[in-house]
Scaffold this motif. Sequence first.
Motif, mmCIF file in Angstrom:
data_model
loop_
_atom_site.group_PDB
_atom_site.id
_atom_site.type_symbol
_atom_site.label_atom_id
_atom_site.label_comp_id
_atom_site.label_asym_id
_atom_site.label_seq_id
_atom_site.Cartn_x
_atom_site.Cartn_y
_atom_site.Cartn_z
ATOM 1 N N ASP A 188 0.825 -1.207 0.000
ATOM 2 C CA ASP A 188 0.000 0.000 0.000
ATOM 3 C C ASP A 188 0.860 1.258 0.000
ATOM 4 N N ARG A 228 -20.726 4.145 -6.160
ATOM 5 C CA ARG A 228 -19.443 4.696 -5.718
ATOM 6 C C ARG A 228 -18.318 3.693 -5.939
ATOM 7 N N GLU A 229 -18.598 2.408 -5.733
ATOM 8 C CA GLU A 229 -17.584 1.379 -5.996
ATOM 9 C C GLU A 229 -17.318 1.258 -7.490
ATOM 10 N N VAL A 241 -15.027 4.030 -8.461
ATOM 11 C CA VAL A 241 -13.637 3.695 -8.111
ATOM 12 C C VAL A 241 -13.073 2.743 -9.165
ATOM 13 N N CYS A 261 -12.152 4.617 -12.244
ATOM 14 C CA CYS A 261 -10.862 5.312 -12.126
ATOM 15 C C CYS A 261 -9.697 4.339 -12.270
ATOM 16 N N VAL A 262 -9.876 3.106 -11.803
ATOM 17 C CA VAL A 262 -8.814 2.105 -11.918
ATOM 18 C C VAL A 262 -8.659 1.653 -13.368
ATOM 19 N N PHE A 289 -9.778 9.106 -8.133
ATOM 20 C CA PHE A 289 -9.623 7.785 -7.526
ATOM 21 C C PHE A 289 -9.364 7.914 -6.027
ATOM 22 N N SER A 290 -8.458 8.789 -5.659
ATOM 23 C CA SER A 290 -8.143 8.977 -4.241
ATOM 24 C C SER A 290 -9.369 9.447 -3.468
ATOM 25 N N SER A 318 -12.093 6.527 -3.460
ATOM 26 C CA SER A 318 -11.727 5.366 -2.651
ATOM 27 C C SER A 318 -11.776 5.701 -1.168
ATOM 28 N N SER A 319 -11.364 6.919 -0.779
ATOM 29 C CA SER A 319 -11.488 7.280 0.634
ATOM 30 C C SER A 319 -12.946 7.440 1.018
ATOM 31 N N SER A 323 -15.480 5.839 -0.362
ATOM 32 C CA SER A 323 -16.058 4.497 -0.342
ATOM 33 C C SER A 323 -15.639 3.725 0.903
ATOM 34 N N SER A 324 -14.366 3.846 1.292
ATOM 35 C CA SER A 324 -13.911 3.112 2.478
ATOM 36 C C SER A 324 -14.567 3.631 3.749
#
Length: 197
Positions: free
Chosen positions: A4, A59-60, A63, A66-67, A111-112, A115-116, A118-119
Motif C-alpha cells: 500500500d 461509488r464502488e 472507483v 478510475c482504476v 480515484f483517491s 476510494s477514501s 467508499s472506504s
Amino acid sequence: ENRDQLQRFAFLLVLLNAGFEVSVRRLRPAMLLVALLPATLEILGIALMATLTVGMAFREGAVLGCVLFPLGEGLVIPKMNEFKHKFPNHPLPRVTLTWAPLEATFALSLFSFLSSLSSVMTEGKLSIVQILLDVLGRLVATIVTGGLIGGATGWLLSRSSRLTIRRKRVFTGSAVEAFLIVLALAFLGFGLAEIVP
C-alpha cells in the motif's frame, strides 16, 4: 502494508510528473473541457456498467472506473516529444502535452477521493453528511497544503543559487538541482502524510 505504501508512493510520483508537465499559461477552458469531459464520461460509463452488470454500488463502480481508466501519459508523452522535434510548429504536441497530465491528475485525484469516500462509507459509523464533510475537508486541506508547499518551493528555488557557505555557492541553479529539491520536498511531504492522520 508495504504494498500500500508503494502504491501511494507511485501515485505521488505520477502526480508530481504530471505537475511538471502542465503549463498554467496553456490552461484555457477549452483545454480543460478536452481533458476532463471524455475522462469523466468514460469513468461514469464504467461505473454505470459495473452497477448494472456486476451489482456494485455506484461509488464502488466509480472507483473501478478510475482504476480501469486508460491513462495515456506513459505512452503518449514520449511520442509527442518526438513529434514535437520533427514538426516544431504543429499544435498537436502542445495540446497533447497539456491534456495528458491534466487527465492523469484528474483520474488519480478522483480515484483517491472516491476510494477514501467508499472506504469511510462501508464502515457505516458516520452519516453521509459527516462523510462528505470529512472527505471535502481533507481535499481542501490537501489543496491548501500543496499550494503552500508549492509556493514555498518556488520561492526557495528562485533564491537557491544565492545560498552560500563560507562564501561558496551551494547551488548552481541548474534544472537538475531544482528537480532534486522538488523531489526531496515531495518525499518529505509523502513521509509527513504517513505520520499525520
